[in-house]
Enzyme design. Structure first.
Site, PDB file in Angstrom:
ATOM      1  N   VAL A  92     -13.404  -2.232   6.837  1.00 24.60           N
ATOM      2  CA  VAL A  92     -14.040  -3.484   6.117  1.00 24.60           C
ATOM      3  C   VAL A  92     -12.833  -4.222   6.012  1.00 24.60           C
ATOM      4  CG1 VAL A  92     -15.009  -4.428   3.949  1.00 24.60           C
ATOM      5  CG2 VAL A  92     -15.636  -2.182   4.996  1.00 24.60           C
ATOM      6  N   GLY A  93     -11.581  -3.836   6.010  1.00 22.75           N
ATOM      7  CA  GLY A  93     -10.518  -4.865   5.786  1.00 22.75           C
ATOM      8  C   GLY A  93     -10.267  -5.613   6.946  1.00 22.75           C
ATOM      9  N   CYS A 101      -6.808   6.336  -3.174  1.00 21.44           N
ATOM     10  CA  CYS A 101      -6.315   6.038  -1.625  1.00 21.44           C
ATOM     11  C   CYS A 101      -4.912   6.542  -1.582  1.00 21.44           C
ATOM     12  CB  CYS A 101      -6.298   4.436  -1.694  1.00 21.44           C
ATOM     13  SG  CYS A 101      -5.418   3.809  -2.955  1.00 21.44           S
ATOM     14  N   GLY A 160     -10.061  -1.637  -0.290  1.00 23.36           N
ATOM     15  CA  GLY A 160     -10.940  -0.644   0.404  1.00 23.36           C
ATOM     16  C   GLY A 160     -10.716   0.036   1.539  1.00 23.36           C
ATOM     17  N   GLU A 187      -5.444  -4.106   0.440  1.00 24.45           N
ATOM     18  CA  GLU A 187      -4.943  -2.661   0.061  1.00 24.45           C
ATOM     19  C   GLU A 187      -5.889  -1.785   0.692  1.00 24.45           C
ATOM     20  OE1 GLU A 187      -2.299  -2.564  -1.445  1.00 24.45           O
ATOM     21  OE2 GLU A 187      -1.775  -4.644  -1.784  1.00 24.45           O
TER      22      GLU A 187
END
Length: 509
Positions: free
Chosen positions: A192-193, A244, A188, A210
């Site tokens: 948020v990572g 992405c 994501g 990722e």
């Protein structure tokens, strides 16, 4: 106790039974996962149509084929991947059994994403099952239709205690992250990572992140601009730009900027027709929030290609913007939509500096015909992956590790790389209680002779017992012994002859 806590406890109990460890069970579960994809393909494609406007053929090509290829590879290679791996020895451990044994980590949390909800959620699951882990699957609530199909049907194919699906939104994800896992796999955004990594740190849980970022695409003026633009156009606008590793922006010299724009315009006409809105191959933005976000990034620019939008369908036409300032808002955050800015640079030196001044991207694309220039671009930049004279194709190879670096991600996966990422590589050394005299050099009381022997043993070249190195080591040792004996015999003979000569000389004298 929360529902999420109950699920995690049940999954951990199931893992502790040991039934996920045997290779036969792992292969059986992988085959059942394959059956799920095949038998539910119609429902999966319909869910993708509702979520992202994907056509049936597009869903199969970009979502399911890569999953099937990964499953096929894991099933055929699992015995090889999971086998103990012999390693080199030194003289002190020459008679020992020394190897690395891949073992399951335990219970893995897989947090999927919405832009490619099936491969980006289930590819990590393939590796988790192959490595003998249990796994809790948390699909993205944003792609709600795909999440629903996964939640309702996956449990009928694979072990529902070892591999449960937990649906829900932010609250459910936060509750899961509060609990302890043996590995967290998240796909994501970088924002948020960071939260995922922070939550995992409380339990010292390793993570695979990722993420994304702004993947640059440099087009050299001496390359075939028409073909370069054709490939860039495909990579940028497939899935409506919500990829992405899509080219986020183009770097090129001012002298070819107009040609780049025109080639992209012609390619879009070929791919999607005069009105991409009517093309079955052109998707939609996932929701209204992302639609508004992308439109706000375009504010203040006059598109040279596209720019049309329809809020009722979350439709934004393939759009190209030229002469975009390097420090504009558009160049500060990942676009993740069908908007392609062009930034001009003076030459390759300027392009390399431009790339290196920013965060390390998930992917780097270079279109160039000069091999020396290509080598220089690869050596003087850093990115998660690099593809030369094409875009995104490195993702399709399971033999290549896929992942980011720095802000674009932590860790990699695909094929055996996923298996290794979700395994503990246990160091194993097994010796007998015989030949104790070999160990005397390491025991006290120490003296110079013992210390010298220990140094010689530890400094000796490592011997690979699994290859021809061992054979050559044995042959060399035998030859060395034979040469030593021969030399000794020669010396003895020489000494004997010398004594005889002295004897007869004395006799005659």
């Amino acid at each position: 106790m929360s529902r999420e806590q109950q699920v995690v406890d049940r999954t951990r109990r199931a893992f502790r039974t040991g039934r996920s460890r045997p290779l036969e069970f792992r292969i059986q579960q992988l085959k059942r996962l394959w059956s799920f994809i095949k038998e539910r393909q119609e429902e999966i494609c319909e869910a993708l149509r509702r979520d992202l406007g994907k056509s049936e053929l597009g869903s199969e090509l970009y979502e399911l084929l890569v999953l099937e290829a990964e499953l096929k590879l894991a099933i055929s290679r699992l015995a090889e991947w999971a086998a103990p791996r012999p390693v080199e020895k030194n003289l002190l451990t020459l008679t020992a059994e020394v190897y690395v044994k891949p073992e399951p980590l335990g219970v893995v949390l897989i947090i999927g994403t919405w832009n490619y909800p099936w491969p980006l959620t289930l590819l990590p699951l393939v590796g988790a099952i192959a490595a003998g882990n249990a796994a809790i699957i948390k699909p993205s609530e944003v792609s709600s239709n795909s999440s629903k199909v996964m939640e309702e049907h996956l449990c009928h194919y694979i072990d529902q205690d070892l591999y449960p699906v937990v649906a829900g939104g932010v609250q459910e994800t936060q509750e899961l992250l509060r609990l302890r896992f043996d590995h967290v796999f998240y796909t994501g955004s970088s924002r948020v990572g960071k939260l995922v990594m922070e939550a995992a740190a409380h339990h010292l849980t390793p993570v695979t992140l990722e993420l994304g970022g702004k993947s640059p695409c440099y087009i050299d003026k001496n390359s075939d601009v028409r073909i370069a633009c054709r490939r860039v156009t495909w990579g940028k606008f497939v899935n409506c730009g919500q990829t992405c590793i899509a080219p986020d922006y183009i770097l090129c010299e001012p002298c070819i900027q107009g040609q780049v724009v025109e080639c992209i315009r012609q390619t879009l006409l070929e791919f999607y027709g005069a009105d991409p809105k009517c093309s079955p191959d052109y998707g939609r933005i996932i929701n209204q929030r992302h639609f508004n976000r992308i439109l706000s990034l375009m504010e203040g620019y006059t598109p040279v290609v596209g720019g049309q939008s329809d809020s009722s369908q979350c439709y934004i036409a393939p759009t190209v913007l030229k002469d975009v300032p390097p420090h504009s808002r558009l160049m500060q955050e990942e676009i993740f939509g069908p908007v392609l800015p062009i930034v001009t640079v003076s030459d390759m030196d300027d392009a390399i500096s431009f790339i290196n001044e920013r965060e390390k991207p998930l992917a780097l694309y270079v279109f160039c015909s000069d091999k020396k220039a290509i080598k220089r671009m690869i050596e003087e930049t850093t990115s998660g992956g690099v593809t030369v004279n094409d875009v995104m194709m490195h993702y399709t190879l399971s033999s290549l590790p896929f992942g980011g670096v720095g802000q674009s991600g932590v860790g990699c996966y695909h094929g055996k790389h996923t298996f290794d990422r979700l395994s503990h590589h246990r160091a194993c050394l097994v010796r007998s209680l015989n030949m104790e005299s070999v160990n005397l050099a390491r025991y006290p009381p120490q003296d110079r002779r013992r210390a010298r022997r220990a140094r010689m043993a530890l400094r000796s070249p490592l011997i690979d017992m699994s290859k021809r190195t061992l054979i050559w080591a044995v042959v060399a040792t035998i030859l060395g012994v034979c040469l030593s004996i021969a030399l000794l015999v020669i010396l003895l003979i020489a000494a004997g002859l010398n004594c005889t000569c002295w004897y007869w000389r004395g006799f005659y004298n």
